[in-house]
Motif scaffolding. Sequence first.
Motif, PDB file in Angstrom:
ATOM      1  N   ASN A  82       0.712  -1.153   0.096  1.00 52.20           N
ATOM      2  CA  ASN A  82       0.051   0.102  -0.113  1.00 52.20           C
ATOM      3  C   ASN A  82       0.790   1.215  -0.026  1.00 52.20           C
ATOM      4  O   ASN A  82       1.886   1.331   0.599  1.00 52.20           O
ATOM      5  CB  ASN A  82      -0.733  -0.057   1.232  1.00 52.20           C
ATOM      6  N   ARG A  83       0.412   2.255  -0.839  1.00 56.93           N
ATOM      7  CA  ARG A  83       1.037   3.594  -0.831  1.00 56.93           C
ATOM      8  C   ARG A  83       0.057   4.705  -0.824  1.00 56.93           C
ATOM      9  O   ARG A  83      -0.969   4.541  -1.195  1.00 56.93           O
ATOM     10  CB  ARG A  83       2.168   3.520  -2.114  1.00 56.93           C
ATOM     11  N   THR A  84       0.504   5.735  -0.097  1.00 60.59           N
ATOM     12  CA  THR A  84      -0.496   7.059   0.030  1.00 60.59           C
ATOM     13  C   THR A  84       0.266   8.123  -0.952  1.00 60.59           C
ATOM     14  O   THR A  84       1.417   8.178  -1.042  1.00 60.59           O
ATOM     15  CB  THR A  84      -0.158   7.405   1.276  1.00 60.59           C
ATOM     16  N   THR A  85      -0.793   8.896  -1.713  1.00 59.57           N
ATOM     17  CA  THR A  85      -0.157   9.778  -2.488  1.00 59.57           C
ATOM     18  C   THR A  85       0.373  11.019  -1.979  1.00 59.57           C
ATOM     19  O   THR A  85      -0.077  11.364  -0.600  1.00 59.57           O
ATOM     20  CB  THR A  85      -1.551  10.300  -3.538  1.00 59.57           C
ATOM     21  N   ASN A  86       1.314  11.556  -2.576  1.00 65.28           N
ATOM     22  CA  ASN A  86       1.894  12.666  -1.773  1.00 65.28           C
ATOM     23  C   ASN A  86       0.926  14.048  -2.164  1.00 65.28           C
ATOM     24  O   ASN A  86      -0.194  13.812  -2.664  1.00 65.28           O
ATOM     25  CB  ASN A  86       3.517  12.977  -2.494  1.00 65.28           C
ATOM     26  N   ARG A  87       1.488  15.138  -1.996  1.00 66.54           N
ATOM     27  CA  ARG A  87       0.721  16.352  -1.860  1.00 66.54           C
ATOM     28  C   ARG A  87       0.304  16.587  -3.690  1.00 66.54           C
ATOM     29  O   ARG A  87      -0.491  17.665  -3.910  1.00 66.54           O
ATOM     30  CB  ARG A  87       1.347  17.516  -1.578  1.00 66.54           C
ATOM     31  N   TYR A  88       1.117  16.005  -4.597  1.00 66.25           N
ATOM     32  CA  TYR A  88       0.760  16.195  -5.979  1.00 66.25           C
ATOM     33  C   TYR A  88      -0.153  15.131  -6.495  1.00 66.25           C
ATOM     34  O   TYR A  88      -0.347  14.927  -7.553  1.00 66.25           O
ATOM     35  CB  TYR A  88       2.090  16.076  -6.557  1.00 66.25           C
ATOM     36  N   GLY A  89      -0.671  14.157  -5.477  1.00 66.24           N
ATOM     37  CA  GLY A  89      -1.624  12.963  -5.872  1.00 66.24           C
ATOM     38  C   GLY A  89      -0.873  11.854  -6.457  1.00 66.24           C
ATOM     39  O   GLY A  89      -1.391  10.785  -7.132  1.00 66.24           O
ATOM     40  N   MET A  90       0.549  11.850  -6.241  1.00 65.72           N
ATOM     41  CA  MET A  90       1.347  10.809  -6.845  1.00 65.72           C
ATOM     42  C   MET A  90       1.746   9.714  -5.979  1.00 65.72           C
ATOM     43  O   MET A  90       2.032   9.978  -4.775  1.00 65.72           O
ATOM     44  CB  MET A  90       2.433  11.359  -7.633  1.00 65.72           C
ATOM     45  N   TYR A  91       1.492   8.327  -6.250  1.00 63.30           N
ATOM     46  CA  TYR A  91       2.118   7.276  -5.303  1.00 63.30           C
ATOM     47  C   TYR A  91       3.187   6.576  -6.144  1.00 63.30           C
ATOM     48  O   TYR A  91       3.322   6.871  -7.415  1.00 63.30           O
ATOM     49  CB  TYR A  91       0.931   6.097  -5.359  1.00 63.30           C
ATOM     50  N   LYS A  92       4.232   6.322  -5.406  1.00 61.45           N
ATOM     51  CA  LYS A  92       5.352   5.745  -6.023  1.00 61.45           C
ATOM     52  C   LYS A  92       5.783   4.521  -5.222  1.00 61.45           C
ATOM     53  O   LYS A  92       5.809   4.453  -3.956  1.00 61.45           O
ATOM     54  CB  LYS A  92       6.598   6.647  -6.141  1.00 61.45           C
ATOM     55  N   LEU A  93       6.567   3.665  -5.924  1.00 58.23           N
ATOM     56  CA  LEU A  93       7.131   2.340  -5.140  1.00 58.23           C
ATOM     57  C   LEU A  93       8.484   2.358  -5.865  1.00 58.23           C
ATOM     58  O   LEU A  93       8.655   2.113  -7.042  1.00 58.23           O
ATOM     59  CB  LEU A  93       6.217   1.180  -5.356  1.00 58.23           C
ATOM     60  N   GLU A  94       9.680   2.401  -5.024  1.00 58.65           N
ATOM     61  CA  GLU A  94      10.872   1.893  -5.342  1.00 58.65           C
ATOM     62  C   GLU A  94      11.354   0.750  -4.807  1.00 58.65           C
ATOM     63  O   GLU A  94      11.171   0.433  -3.794  1.00 58.65           O
ATOM     64  CB  GLU A  94      11.939   2.901  -4.739  1.00 58.65           C
ATOM     65  N   ILE A  95      11.773  -0.236  -6.005  1.00 58.27           N
ATOM     66  CA  ILE A  95      12.404  -1.567  -5.593  1.00 58.27           C
ATOM     67  C   ILE A  95      13.504  -1.597  -6.059  1.00 58.27           C
ATOM     68  O   ILE A  95      13.976  -1.275  -7.292  1.00 58.27           O
ATOM     69  CB  ILE A  95      11.452  -2.455  -6.236  1.00 58.27           C
ATOM     70  N   PRO A  96      14.574  -1.906  -5.002  1.00 56.10           N
ATOM     71  CA  PRO A  96      16.072  -2.055  -5.350  1.00 56.10           C
ATOM     72  C   PRO A  96      16.220  -3.039  -6.280  1.00 56.10           C
ATOM     73  O   PRO A  96      15.576  -3.825  -6.612  1.00 56.10           O
ATOM     74  CB  PRO A  96      16.738  -2.363  -4.177  1.00 56.10           C
ATOM     75  N   ALA A  97      17.612  -3.015  -6.788  1.00 57.47           N
ATOM     76  CA  ALA A  97      17.886  -4.188  -7.810  1.00 57.47           C
ATOM     77  C   ALA A  97      17.544  -5.623  -7.094  1.00 57.47           C
ATOM     78  O   ALA A  97      17.623  -6.052  -6.216  1.00 57.47           O
ATOM     79  CB  ALA A  97      19.368  -4.067  -8.208  1.00 57.47           C
ATOM     80  N   VAL A  98      16.953  -6.412  -8.365  1.00 58.52           N
ATOM     81  CA  VAL A  98      16.658  -7.785  -7.820  1.00 58.52           C
ATOM     82  C   VAL A  98      17.246  -8.742  -8.604  1.00 58.52           C
ATOM     83  O   VAL A  98      17.363  -8.483  -9.997  1.00 58.52           O
ATOM     84  CB  VAL A  98      15.038  -7.807  -8.293  1.00 58.52           C
ATOM     85  N   ASP A  99      17.829  -9.865  -8.082  1.00 55.78           N
ATOM     86  CA  ASP A  99      18.728 -10.548  -8.951  1.00 55.78           C
ATOM     87  C   ASP A  99      17.690 -11.417  -9.986  1.00 55.78           C
ATOM     88  O   ASP A  99      16.560 -12.044  -9.879  1.00 55.78           O
ATOM     89  CB  ASP A  99      19.397 -11.572  -7.973  1.00 55.78           C
ATOM     90  N   GLY A 100      18.447 -11.338 -11.429  1.00 58.09           N
ATOM     91  CA  GLY A 100      17.513 -11.793 -12.432  1.00 58.09           C
ATOM     92  C   GLY A 100      16.418 -11.205 -13.108  1.00 58.09           C
ATOM     93  O   GLY A 100      16.014 -11.613 -14.017  1.00 58.09           O
ATOM     94  N   ILE A 101      16.299 -10.004 -12.667  1.00 61.22           N
ATOM     95  CA  ILE A 101      15.207  -9.059 -13.452  1.00 61.22           C
ATOM     96  C   ILE A 101      16.168  -8.230 -14.125  1.00 61.22           C
ATOM     97  O   ILE A 101      16.866  -7.297 -13.610  1.00 61.22           O
ATOM     98  CB  ILE A 101      14.168  -8.351 -12.039  1.00 61.22           C
TER      99      ILE A 101
END
Length: 167
Positions: A82-101
Motif C-alpha cells: 500500500n502507498r499513500t499519494t503525496n501532495r501532488y496526488g502521486m504514489y510511487k514504489l521504489e524496488i532496489p535491484a533484484v537478482d535475475g530481473i
Amino acid sequence: MNHPVIIVLFVSSLFTISLSRKVEPPTRNAQIRVMGFVYCDICSNNSFSRHSYFMPGAEVRIDCKFKASAPKTREQIAFSVNRTTNRYGMYKLEIPAVDGIECAESAIASSCEASLMWTSSKSCNVPGYKTTSDEIAIKARKPNLCIYSLNALNFRPSKNENSLCGH
C-alpha cells in the motif's frame, strides 16, 4: 632538491595503483519504479477536466509480478504493497535491484496493477476508476532502471457538480 623526483614517483605510484584495480562490470539487475496518480473527477466523466485536481492522502494498493529472465528458471517475484499519494496526488514504489530481473526482458513478462483503497477527502470519496492494470514501461536514461507508469485512478464527489460541468 630531491622533492620533484619524490613527487613524480608518488603521483606515478598512485596512477599505477588506480589502473591496477579490478573494474567491476556494471550490474545487470534492474531497479524498478512503479508510479501513478489519483485525481478527483469533479465532472464524474472519467477524464481530467479543468475542475479536476490531484488528490493527496489517497491510499492505493500496488500488486506486481516480475518474472526472472534466466532461461533455465521459472522464478517469479510477486508482491502487494500500500502507498499513500503525496501532495501532488502521486504514489510511487521504489524496488532496489533484484537478482535475475532485467529491464528489457522483464517489461514483456511483468505486470503491475494499482487499486484505490480509500481517501480522507470528505468532498471527493466515491471511487471512479478503481483499478488499473494498463501500464506504460518507460525507458529511462539510467541503465537498468525500469519505470512502470500506471494509468490514473480517480474518486468522484458524492453529488454531481452540474453547474461546473454543464450536465
